[in-house]
Write a protein that holds these residues in place. Sequence first.
Motif, short mmCIF file in Angstrom:
data_model
loop_
_atom_site.label_atom_id
_atom_site.label_comp_id
_atom_site.label_asym_id
_atom_site.label_seq_id
_atom_site.Cartn_x
_atom_site.Cartn_y
_atom_site.Cartn_z
N GLY A 24 0.67 -1.06 -0.01
CA GLY A 24 0.08 -0.14 -0.05
C GLY A 24 0.87 1.30 0.01
N LEU A 25 2.20 1.17 -0.09
CA LEU A 25 3.02 2.41 -0.28
C LEU A 25 3.41 3.04 -1.27
CD1 LEU A 25 4.88 3.92 1.80
CD2 LEU A 25 6.71 2.37 0.94
N THR A 26 2.96 4.14 -1.50
CA THR A 26 3.40 4.86 -2.70
C THR A 26 4.41 6.05 -2.55
OG1 THR A 26 1.45 4.20 -3.76
CG2 THR A 26 2.56 6.21 -4.71
N LEU A 27 5.46 6.25 -3.38
CA LEU A 27 6.01 7.34 -3.37
C LEU A 27 5.72 8.27 -4.19
CD1 LEU A 27 9.62 5.45 -2.71
CD2 LEU A 27 8.03 6.50 -0.98
N MET A 28 5.80 9.75 -4.11
CA MET A 28 5.33 10.69 -5.17
C MET A 28 6.27 11.94 -5.12
SD MET A 28 1.50 11.77 -3.59
CE MET A 28 1.07 10.04 -3.75
N ALA A 29 6.39 12.58 -6.24
CA ALA A 29 6.87 13.98 -6.27
C ALA A 29 5.77 14.80 -7.33
CB ALA A 29 8.12 13.76 -6.83
N GLU A 30 5.99 16.23 -7.28
CA GLU A 30 5.17 16.94 -8.32
C GLU A 30 5.71 18.14 -8.34
OE1 GLU A 30 1.16 17.17 -6.66
OE2 GLU A 30 1.94 18.65 -4.99
N TYR A 31 5.40 18.78 -9.44
CA TYR A 31 5.85 20.30 -9.70
C TYR A 31 4.49 21.02 -9.45
CZ TYR A 31 7.06 24.68 -11.71
OH TYR A 31 7.21 26.23 -11.99
N ASP A 32 4.48 21.80 -8.46
CA ASP A 32 3.24 22.44 -8.04
C ASP A 32 2.99 23.79 -8.53
OD1 ASP A 32 1.15 23.85 -6.49
OD2 ASP A 32 2.04 23.53 -4.50
N ALA A 33 2.24 24.01 -9.59
CA ALA A 33 2.08 25.49 -10.16
C ALA A 33 1.12 26.08 -9.57
CB ALA A 33 1.82 25.06 -11.73
N THR A 34 0.56 25.88 -8.30
CA THR A 34 -0.19 26.86 -7.64
C THR A 34 0.28 28.19 -7.54
OG1 THR A 34 -0.99 25.03 -6.37
CG2 THR A 34 -1.47 27.37 -5.51
N ASN A 35 -0.47 29.39 -7.93
CA ASN A 35 -0.06 30.58 -7.82
C ASN A 35 -0.28 31.06 -6.29
OD1 ASN A 35 0.75 33.15 -8.42
ND2 ASN A 35 -1.03 33.76 -9.61
N TYR A 36 0.66 30.83 -5.46
CA TYR A 36 0.55 31.07 -4.00
C TYR A 36 0.78 32.55 -3.57
CZ TYR A 36 0.58 26.13 -3.19
OH TYR A 36 0.33 24.82 -3.04
N LYS A 37 1.40 33.04 -4.50
CA LYS A 37 1.98 34.76 -4.05
C LYS A 37 0.66 35.57 -4.32
CE LYS A 37 6.74 33.96 -4.38
NZ LYS A 37 7.90 34.41 -5.36
N SER A 38 -0.51 35.22 -5.13
CA SER A 38 -1.53 35.97 -5.55
C SER A 38 -2.65 36.01 -4.16
CB SER A 38 -2.16 35.34 -6.60
OG SER A 38 -3.70 36.10 -6.91
N GLN A 39 -2.84 37.21 -3.87
CA GLN A 39 -3.97 37.49 -2.84
C GLN A 39 -5.39 36.68 -3.40
OE1 GLN A 39 -4.05 41.34 -1.46
NE2 GLN A 39 -2.31 41.22 -0.25
N LYS A 40 -5.39 37.00 -4.49
CA LYS A 40 -6.93 36.44 -5.45
C LYS A 40 -7.04 34.99 -5.22
CE LYS A 40 -9.80 37.06 -9.29
NZ LYS A 40 -9.81 37.48 -10.71
N ARG A 41 -5.76 34.24 -5.50
CA ARG A 41 -5.54 32.90 -5.64
C ARG A 41 -5.23 32.12 -4.36
NH1 ARG A 41 -9.07 32.78 -9.38
NH2 ARG A 41 -8.45 33.81 -11.34
N GLU A 42 -4.83 32.92 -3.43
CA GLU A 42 -4.23 32.40 -2.15
C GLU A 42 -4.62 32.94 -1.07
OE1 GLU A 42 -3.91 30.45 0.86
OE2 GLU A 42 -2.99 29.43 -0.76
N PRO A 43 -6.29 32.86 -0.54
CA PRO A 43 -6.58 33.69 0.60
C PRO A 43 -6.24 33.72 1.91
CG PRO A 43 -7.88 31.75 -0.02
CD PRO A 43 -6.82 31.71 -0.80
N HIS A 44 -5.33 32.81 2.40
CA HIS A 44 -4.68 32.83 3.53
C HIS A 44 -3.49 33.42 3.64
CE1 HIS A 44 -3.26 31.55 7.60
NE2 HIS A 44 -4.46 30.90 7.68
N PRO A 45 -3.08 34.48 4.44
CA PRO A 45 -1.85 35.42 4.41
C PRO A 45 -0.80 34.36 4.75
CG PRO A 45 -3.73 36.54 5.69
CD PRO A 45 -4.19 35.15 5.37
N ALA A 46 -1.06 33.46 5.65
CA ALA A 46 0.26 32.59 5.80
C ALA A 46 0.45 31.51 4.78
CB ALA A 46 -0.05 31.77 7.32
N GLY A 47 -0.17 31.39 3.84
CA GLY A 47 0.07 30.52 2.64
C GLY A 47 0.61 31.18 1.30
N ARG A 48 1.06 32.34 1.55
CA ARG A 48 1.53 33.04 0.42
C ARG A 48 2.94 33.05 0.14
NH1 ARG A 48 -2.19 37.68 1.81
NH2 ARG A 48 -4.36 36.78 1.03
N THR A 49 3.46 32.03 0.83
CA THR A 49 5.22 31.89 0.59
C THR A 49 5.16 30.48 0.04
OG1 THR A 49 5.45 30.86 2.99
CG2 THR A 49 5.66 33.30 2.61
#
Length: 193
Positions: free
Chosen positions: A153-178
Amino acid sequence: LQGGYIIMPSARMGDEGEISLGGSWVPPYHSWNARFQFLNNLELTLNYRVFRGIPDPVLSQYGFGDFSDKGANFKFALFKPEDSDYKLPGLAIGVDDFIGTCAFQSRYIVATKAFIDYNMEATLGWGEWRIKGFFGGFSWTPFRKSCNRILNGLTLMAEYDATNYKSQKREPHPAGRTQRSHFNVGLQYRLWN
């Protein structure tokens, strides 16, 4: 709980009739999720995100805790890797957070190639809004065919995360913008079938 990796989706789908419930802590959020695989090629997921450390402007004064957000997501598989006996990649389109506040809204198209003989899969996709541009992922289940029920049941994974965290419009939590890195790595363990 959507089919995919840590944050990014894949074109893989569950089996028709499958229902999953789960929770996660991805700072700065606590998330509670449900997934419904209504049809073989249609996945619906629901999210309840708690914004840790952000008081609810109305309810916190009455003792109800932090601010929260609810959302619904869908993914539709145009075809799945299984449809070609894993010779061709699966292809899916999806929209995240399509009702409610739409604070986490994104839309994407994604292709996933399964390499069954090697217990691996690779994904490449493109998204708009919260997911900005190209993204991808890779997973490996090294003991998938093992007779050892503890290891398979063990899976190892990696991803390239293209989330636009720096955008206030796309990342509503202030602590999530880094973001320290666009790459996320992790492991998943499936307890039951």
